[in-house]
Design an enzyme around this catalytic site. Structure first.
Site, PDB file in Angstrom:
ATOM      1  N   HIS A 130      -3.207 -19.903 -34.821  1.00  0.00           N
ATOM      2  CA  HIS A 130      -2.557 -19.603 -36.100  1.00  0.00           C
ATOM      3  C   HIS A 130      -1.614 -20.770 -36.407  1.00  0.00           C
ATOM      4  CE1 HIS A 130       0.408 -17.573 -38.716  1.00  0.00           C
ATOM      5  NE2 HIS A 130      -0.514 -16.657 -38.944  1.00  0.00           N
ATOM      6  N   ASP A 207       0.958 -16.994 -27.461  1.00  0.00           N
ATOM      7  CA  ASP A 207       1.192 -16.308 -28.715  1.00  0.00           C
ATOM      8  C   ASP A 207       0.591 -14.910 -28.566  1.00  0.00           C
ATOM      9  OD1 ASP A 207       0.952 -15.207 -31.235  1.00  0.00           O
ATOM     10  OD2 ASP A 207       0.340 -17.066 -32.212  1.00  0.00           O
ATOM     11  N   GLN A 210      -1.216 -10.956 -31.618  1.00  0.00           N
ATOM     12  CA  GLN A 210      -2.375 -10.065 -31.782  1.00  0.00           C
ATOM     13  C   GLN A 210      -2.770  -9.397 -30.464  1.00  0.00           C
ATOM     14  OE1 GLN A 210      -3.347  -9.283 -34.673  1.00  0.00           O
ATOM     15  NE2 GLN A 210      -2.756 -11.002 -35.986  1.00  0.00           N
ATOM     16  N   LYS A 233       3.683  -6.019 -36.287  1.00  0.00           N
ATOM     17  CA  LYS A 233       2.258  -5.863 -35.967  1.00  0.00           C
ATOM     18  C   LYS A 233       2.070  -4.779 -34.899  1.00  0.00           C
ATOM     19  CE  LYS A 233       1.127 -10.708 -36.854  1.00  0.00           C
ATOM     20  NZ  LYS A 233       0.523 -10.734 -38.175  1.00  0.00           N
TER      21      LYS A 233
HETATM   22  N1  C6P Z   1      -0.885 -13.315 -38.556  1.00  0.00           N
HETATM   23  C1  C6P Z   1      -2.521 -12.408 -40.081  1.00  0.00           C
HETATM   24  O1  C6P Z   1      -2.861 -11.818 -41.104  1.00  0.00           O
HETATM   25  P1  C6P Z   1       4.669 -13.626 -37.993  1.00  0.00           P
HETATM   26  O2  C6P Z   1       4.278 -13.908 -39.406  1.00  0.00           O
HETATM   27  O3  C6P Z   1       5.717 -14.573 -37.487  1.00  0.00           O
HETATM   28  O4  C6P Z   1       4.982 -12.187 -37.739  1.00  0.00           O
HETATM   29  O5  C6P Z   1       3.350 -13.886 -37.116  1.00  0.00           O
HETATM   30  C2  C6P Z   1       2.710 -15.113 -37.166  1.00  0.00           C
HETATM   31  C3  C6P Z   1       1.458 -15.103 -36.355  1.00  0.00           C
HETATM   32  C4  C6P Z   1       1.377 -15.856 -35.205  1.00  0.00           C
HETATM   33  N2  C6P Z   1       0.292 -15.829 -34.417  1.00  0.00           N
HETATM   34  C5  C6P Z   1      -0.768 -15.056 -34.701  1.00  0.00           C
HETATM   35  C6  C6P Z   1      -1.937 -15.052 -33.762  1.00  0.00           C
HETATM   36  C7  C6P Z   1      -0.765 -14.270 -35.853  1.00  0.00           C
HETATM   37  O6  C6P Z   1      -1.820 -13.515 -36.128  1.00  0.00           O
HETATM   38  C8  C6P Z   1       0.368 -14.307 -36.712  1.00  0.00           C
HETATM   39  C9  C6P Z   1       0.369 -13.529 -38.003  1.00  0.00           C
HETATM   40  C10 C6P Z   1      -1.042 -12.525 -39.762  1.00  0.00           C
HETATM   41  O7  C6P Z   1      -3.345 -12.886 -39.303  1.00  0.00           O
HETATM   42  C11 C6P Z   1      -0.256 -13.022 -40.927  1.00  0.00           C
HETATM   43  S1  C6P Z   1      -0.673 -14.694 -41.354  1.00  0.00           S
END
Ligand code: C6P
Length: 417
Positions: A130, A207, A210, A233
């Site tokens: 990401h 990370d 997910q 999440k």
């Molecule tokens: N992915 C998706 O629709 P934040 O925005 O800081 O809570 O998370 C960022 C982030 C970092 N790593 C991974 C693997 C993610 O999936 C995400 C957030 C969302 O896929 C919003 S772009």
């Protein structure tokens, strides 16, 4: 042996706790919420915990002497303890509240990165990251003269570990890898990656945005150096996330943001930083969101994590089967057994935004676009995809509704040709 996972999880047991799932009716159609990788919904228990805090227990934390401030501080610190237990961290001091995964990774890049990375050093990422786990490392490389290298992907959506040993060297200071791809759903072999990275003395940031909401997480068993994840999440509110770090790494890191609460002493000439985790929580933190995250963890911890994973795997299996019957539909990523609850696809030459818009008419919420993973899309020669992502409250009937609606989308476009 019968395990919680093999007995299966009944989503109907939980759905009643989520007001939006029953109130999201539009044009007589119930909401089919399949955008959980973007953000999950919240159960009443989490919403109520936050309302209760505002109504009965709200003051600033770590500042006031009055009883109300002490009560709020207790609740805030109790949330930290719940996070600690949930991921099996050795100590509460190793749990830093951040604004989210993005905030946590940027904190490591700015604080650990600026202190430890020099020109010519290497940071190893993967092609499926990401942007939150790419851009902070590009920025660090720009500041320091370090080099960002990457592990490629296979055609079927897995990390290609063949060049890993050649990419790893004494120059590798950090390996930054997602535990689960937010696009492909791929579950990565992070423990193996951590072991091999440690062999060359590299630090590993995982990370967990997910993975922590969907899979059992044990930072001690993983031997991970840093783990980042987001509250929103995993049933919690937005605005709060977590950075877990090994104690020696956190204690050696300078503060990133300066301000109230992160100091031991301030003079007009300078300051002494406070201990961890306060050192990294400058200013008034996201008090109520953190308490809400604690309530979300209470809720999640009552459901066996392996049962959540197994339920999502069954939904993904059903989706792979059902979507295969939609003419022209191509799923991007590995087979269900190697995935978390994410199914990403293309449908002929229909633009993903059109697909998402037409699904919305069926009150089915999915995400379309590059999902903040442009390099991954480029790898598969795509500019955008459509993604359905599940959580434990999703049902097999919702998967069938998605497949049925997609077939209608296809027919609409076939007629237009
Ligand atoms: N992915 C998706 O629709 P934040 O925005 O800081 O809570 O998370 C960022 C982030 C970092 N790593 C991974 C693997 C993610 O999936 C995400 C957030 C969302 O896929 C919003 S772009």
């Amino acid at each position: 042996m019968t395990t919680a996972a093999s007995r299966g999880l009944d989503p109907e047991v939980y759905r009643g706790d989520f007001p939006i799932l029953s109130q999201g009716v539009r044009d007589g159609r119930p909401l089919v919420y399949l955008d959980n990788a973007a953000t999950t919904q919240r159960p009443r228990q989490v919403i109520q915990a936050m309302v209760d805090t505002y109504e009965h227990h709200y003051a600033n934390v770590h500042r006031g002497i009055h009883w109300l401030a002490e009560r709020t501080t207790e609740l805030y610190e109790a949330a930290r303890e719940k996070v600690r237990q949930f991921i099996n961290a050795p100590a509460g001091e190793q749990i830093v509240f951040t604004s989210g995964t993005t905030g946590a990774i940027n904190l490591v890049a700015r604080s650990w990165g600026d202190a430890n990375v020099r020109a010519g050093d290497e940071i190893l990422v993967t092609e499926m990251e990401h942007h939150s786990n790419l851009v902070p490392w590009h920025q660090l490389a720009e500041r320091t003269g370090a080099v960002v290298r990457h592990l490629p992907l296979t055609e079927d959506g897995r990390l290609d570990l063949a060049p890993f040993d050649a990419l790893l060297s004494r120059r590798t200071r950090l390996v930054a890898v997602t535990a689960v791809s937010n696009v492909l759903g791929t579950i990565n072999p992070v423990e193996e990656i951590i072991r091999r990275a440690h062999d060359v003395g590299a630090v590993v940031l995982v990370d967990g945005a997910q993975s922590v909401p969907h899979l059992p997480t044990d930072v001690a068993a993983m031997d991970v150096d840093f783990l980042a994840f987001s509250g929103h999440k995993m049933l919690g509110p937005s605005g709060v996330g977590v950075l877990y770090g090994k104690r020696d790494l956190l204690e050696a890191m300078p503060p990133f943001l300066g301000g109230g609460s992160m100091i031991r002493r301030v003079t007009l000439e300078g300051f002494d930083p406070g201990d961890v985790p306060a050192r990294f929580e400058a200013g008034t933190p996201a008090i109520v969101p953190a308490i809400g995250l604690g309530a979300a963890i209470d809720y999640l911890a009552a459901i066996p994590a392996d049962a959540i994973h197994e339920h999502e795997r069954r939904l993904v299996e059903r989706a792979h089967e059902a979507l295969a019957s939609v003419e022209g539909l191509r799923i991007i990523g590995p087979p269900p057994e190697d995935k978390a609850g994410i199914v990403t696809f293309t449908l002929g030459r229909i633009h993903p935004h059109d697909i998402a818009q037409l699904l919305d008419r069926h009150n089915i919420a999915v995400r379309a676009g590059h999902h903040c993973a442009m390099p991954l899309h480029r790898r598969y020669r795509l500019s955008a995809t459509t993604r359905a992502s599940f959580y434990f409250y999703n049902t097999p009937a919702e998967v069938d509704a998605l497949a049925g609606a997609l077939d209608q989308v296809r027919q609409v476009f076939q007629r237009r040709k």
